[in-house]
Design a protein around this motif. Structure first.
Motif, PDB file in Angstrom:
ATOM      1  N   LEU A   1      70.599 -70.776 -38.151  1.00 49.26           N
ATOM      2  CA  LEU A   1      70.443 -70.091 -39.437  1.00 49.26           C
ATOM      3  C   LEU A   1      69.073 -70.360 -40.063  1.00 49.26           C
ATOM      4  O   LEU A   1      68.391 -69.444 -40.521  1.00 49.26           O
ATOM      5  CB  LEU A   1      71.557 -70.541 -40.394  1.00 49.26           C
ATOM      6  CG  LEU A   1      71.526 -69.944 -41.791  1.00 49.26           C
ATOM      7  CD1 LEU A   1      71.699 -68.440 -41.760  1.00 49.26           C
ATOM      8  CD2 LEU A   1      72.589 -70.581 -42.681  1.00 49.26           C
ATOM      9  N   PHE A   2      68.670 -71.619 -40.069  1.00 54.49           N
ATOM     10  CA  PHE A   2      67.355 -71.971 -40.612  1.00 54.49           C
ATOM     11  C   PHE A   2      66.247 -71.281 -39.830  1.00 54.49           C
ATOM     12  O   PHE A   2      65.289 -70.767 -40.412  1.00 54.49           O
ATOM     13  CB  PHE A   2      67.143 -73.495 -40.578  1.00 54.49           C
ATOM     14  CG  PHE A   2      67.692 -74.211 -41.776  1.00 54.49           C
ATOM     15  CD1 PHE A   2      69.041 -74.533 -41.865  1.00 54.49           C
ATOM     16  CD2 PHE A   2      66.868 -74.556 -42.835  1.00 54.49           C
ATOM     17  CE1 PHE A   2      69.555 -75.199 -42.966  1.00 54.49           C
ATOM     18  CE2 PHE A   2      67.370 -75.227 -43.947  1.00 54.49           C
ATOM     19  CZ  PHE A   2      68.715 -75.553 -44.014  1.00 54.49           C
ATOM     20  N   GLU A   3      66.369 -71.268 -38.524  1.00 54.78           N
ATOM     21  CA  GLU A   3      65.316 -70.672 -37.711  1.00 54.78           C
ATOM     22  C   GLU A   3      65.296 -69.157 -37.872  1.00 54.78           C
ATOM     23  O   GLU A   3      64.276 -68.510 -37.639  1.00 54.78           O
ATOM     24  CB  GLU A   3      65.486 -71.092 -36.240  1.00 54.78           C
ATOM     25  CG  GLU A   3      65.236 -72.593 -36.060  1.00 54.78           C
ATOM     26  CD  GLU A   3      65.293 -73.065 -34.618  1.00 54.78           C
ATOM     27  OE1 GLU A   3      65.710 -72.285 -33.736  1.00 54.78           O
ATOM     28  OE2 GLU A   3      64.913 -74.238 -34.370  1.00 54.78           O
ATOM     29  N   ASP A   4      66.416 -68.618 -38.303  1.00 52.27           N
ATOM     30  CA  ASP A   4      66.484 -67.187 -38.576  1.00 52.27           C
ATOM     31  C   ASP A   4      65.826 -66.861 -39.913  1.00 52.27           C
ATOM     32  O   ASP A   4      65.070 -65.900 -40.043  1.00 52.27           O
ATOM     33  CB  ASP A   4      67.960 -66.753 -38.585  1.00 52.27           C
ATOM     34  CG  ASP A   4      68.104 -65.247 -38.658  1.00 52.27           C
ATOM     35  OD1 ASP A   4      67.121 -64.551 -38.367  1.00 52.27           O
ATOM     36  OD2 ASP A   4      69.202 -64.783 -38.992  1.00 52.27           O
ATOM     37  N   VAL A   5      66.085 -67.694 -40.903  1.00 57.04           N
ATOM     38  CA  VAL A   5      65.602 -67.433 -42.260  1.00 57.04           C
ATOM     39  C   VAL A   5      64.116 -67.772 -42.418  1.00 57.04           C
ATOM     40  O   VAL A   5      63.382 -67.060 -43.097  1.00 57.04           O
ATOM     41  CB  VAL A   5      66.449 -68.236 -43.277  1.00 57.04           C
ATOM     42  CG1 VAL A   5      65.766 -68.309 -44.621  1.00 57.04           C
ATOM     43  CG2 VAL A   5      67.840 -67.624 -43.398  1.00 57.04           C
ATOM     44  N   LEU A   6      63.687 -68.868 -41.804  1.00 57.09           N
ATOM     45  CA  LEU A   6      62.294 -69.304 -41.974  1.00 57.09           C
ATOM     46  C   LEU A   6      61.352 -68.521 -41.067  1.00 57.09           C
ATOM     47  O   LEU A   6      61.758 -68.081 -39.985  1.00 57.09           O
ATOM     48  CB  LEU A   6      62.180 -70.796 -41.641  1.00 57.09           C
ATOM     49  CG  LEU A   6      62.832 -71.765 -42.623  1.00 57.09           C
ATOM     50  CD1 LEU A   6      62.874 -73.166 -42.027  1.00 57.09           C
ATOM     51  CD2 LEU A   6      62.086 -71.767 -43.951  1.00 57.09           C
ATOM     52  N   PRO A   7      60.105 -68.365 -41.500  1.00 56.06           N
ATOM     53  CA  PRO A   7      59.098 -67.804 -40.579  1.00 56.06           C
ATOM     54  C   PRO A   7      58.865 -68.780 -39.444  1.00 56.06           C
ATOM     55  O   PRO A   7      59.061 -69.984 -39.611  1.00 56.06           O
ATOM     56  CB  PRO A   7      57.853 -67.689 -41.460  1.00 56.06           C
ATOM     57  CG  PRO A   7      58.049 -68.661 -42.566  1.00 56.06           C
ATOM     58  CD  PRO A   7      59.535 -68.717 -42.804  1.00 56.06           C
ATOM     59  N   LEU A   8      58.457 -68.272 -38.297  1.00 50.78           N
ATOM     60  CA  LEU A   8      58.261 -69.134 -37.127  1.00 50.78           C
ATOM     61  C   LEU A   8      56.967 -69.932 -37.292  1.00 50.78           C
ATOM     62  O   LEU A   8      55.916 -69.548 -36.796  1.00 50.78           O
ATOM     63  CB  LEU A   8      58.204 -68.284 -35.858  1.00 50.78           C
ATOM     64  CG  LEU A   8      58.122 -69.041 -34.535  1.00 50.78           C
ATOM     65  CD1 LEU A   8      59.277 -69.996 -34.370  1.00 50.78           C
ATOM     66  CD2 LEU A   8      58.077 -68.054 -33.380  1.00 50.78           C
ATOM     67  N   SER A   9      57.083 -71.040 -38.018  1.00 47.54           N
ATOM     68  CA  SER A   9      55.904 -71.839 -38.319  1.00 47.54           C
ATOM     69  C   SER A   9      56.267 -73.313 -38.314  1.00 47.54           C
ATOM     70  O   SER A   9      57.178 -73.745 -39.020  1.00 47.54           O
ATOM     71  CB  SER A   9      55.361 -71.440 -39.694  1.00 47.54           C
ATOM     72  OG  SER A   9      54.694 -72.522 -40.309  1.00 47.54           O
TER      73      SER A   9
END
Length: 211
Positions: A170-178
């Motif tokens: 979920l976090f990796e979905d919501v956050l930009p890939l950075s």
DNA sequence: GACCAGGTCCTTG
DNA sequence: CAAGGACATGGT
């Protein structure tokens, strides 16, 4: 609270609030070796104890995973005693050091795709999901989001009833890939938990009072 | 003195 | 799979 809203919406609100409170800050200091050693030592232990142990190790001339392999085991145990579980942690440090050595060293690790390296790290005895992700995210600057029990507690409090594995996705979905973003965001959750979820009470909790 | 801490592994039901 | 215990020291 916002239990009728989708998890992504809730999580976004929390992240925005946390960023406003904490801004960004280098939250896990040290080079790759120090982060890897710290990632083992910090298991179920306060960071202040880990800092002492890292200093103890340094005084004993142990600063890298390579040093761990060469060092006398009793020497390591003495240095890390203040972090608790010092026998198992000493074994785990050695296991991790041998793993990295077998892979050809830290520079070689950086060339492995993050998903593959994560799977390999999880095979190391004593390296679970949080330790692996900490190594990847803070030690090697690879984008693998770190979920700990604080994060699970806070999101649960906000009405997201997902367990750690789902939360990571979920976090990796919501956050930009950075990587920087991943590092900051995880740090915010831990700082927030320490500031509000333990000493203070839930009615002061921004998670419970999102607008 | 009780309780918790920036987890993980192993054993049982 | 979920739950429970083991691993251990240090701070509040």
């Amino acid at each position: 609270m916002d239990s009728e809203n989708p998890p992504k919406i809730i999580l976004n609100s929390i992240i925005i609030s946390l960023e406003r409170i904490y801004g960004s800050a280098g939250w896990w200091p040290g080079d790759a070796d120090q982060v890897m050693i710290g990632a083992i030592l910090t298991q179920q232990t306060r960071w202040s104890n880990v800092e002492k142990a890292l200093l103890n190790l340094e005084s004993a001339g142990i600063k890298t995973l390579e040093d761990i392999m060469k060092a006398d085991k009793e020497m390591i145990m003495d240095a890390v005693r203040c972090t608790g579980y010092y026998r198992v942690k000493t074994e785990r440090l050695i296991e991790l050091s041998m793993f990295v050595d077998n892979k050809g060293g830290i520079d070689a690790l950086r060339k492995i795709p993050v998903g593959e390296l994560r799977r390999d790290l999880l095979q190391v005895k004593g390296v679970g999901a949080e330790t692996a992700d900490s190594i990847l995210c803070y030690g090697l600057n690879m984008p693998s989001y770190v979920i700990d029990s604080y994060t699970e507690r806070i999101t649960g409090c906000a009405g997201i009833s997902a367990k750690k594995e789902k939360l990571k996705a979920l976090f990796e979905d919501v956050l930009p890939l950075s990587v920087e973003r991943y590092q900051d965001c995880h740090g915010w959750f831990v700082e927030y938990a320490k500031d509000f979820c333990i000493k203070k009470r839930c009615d002061e909790c921004i998670v419970m009072n999102l607008d």
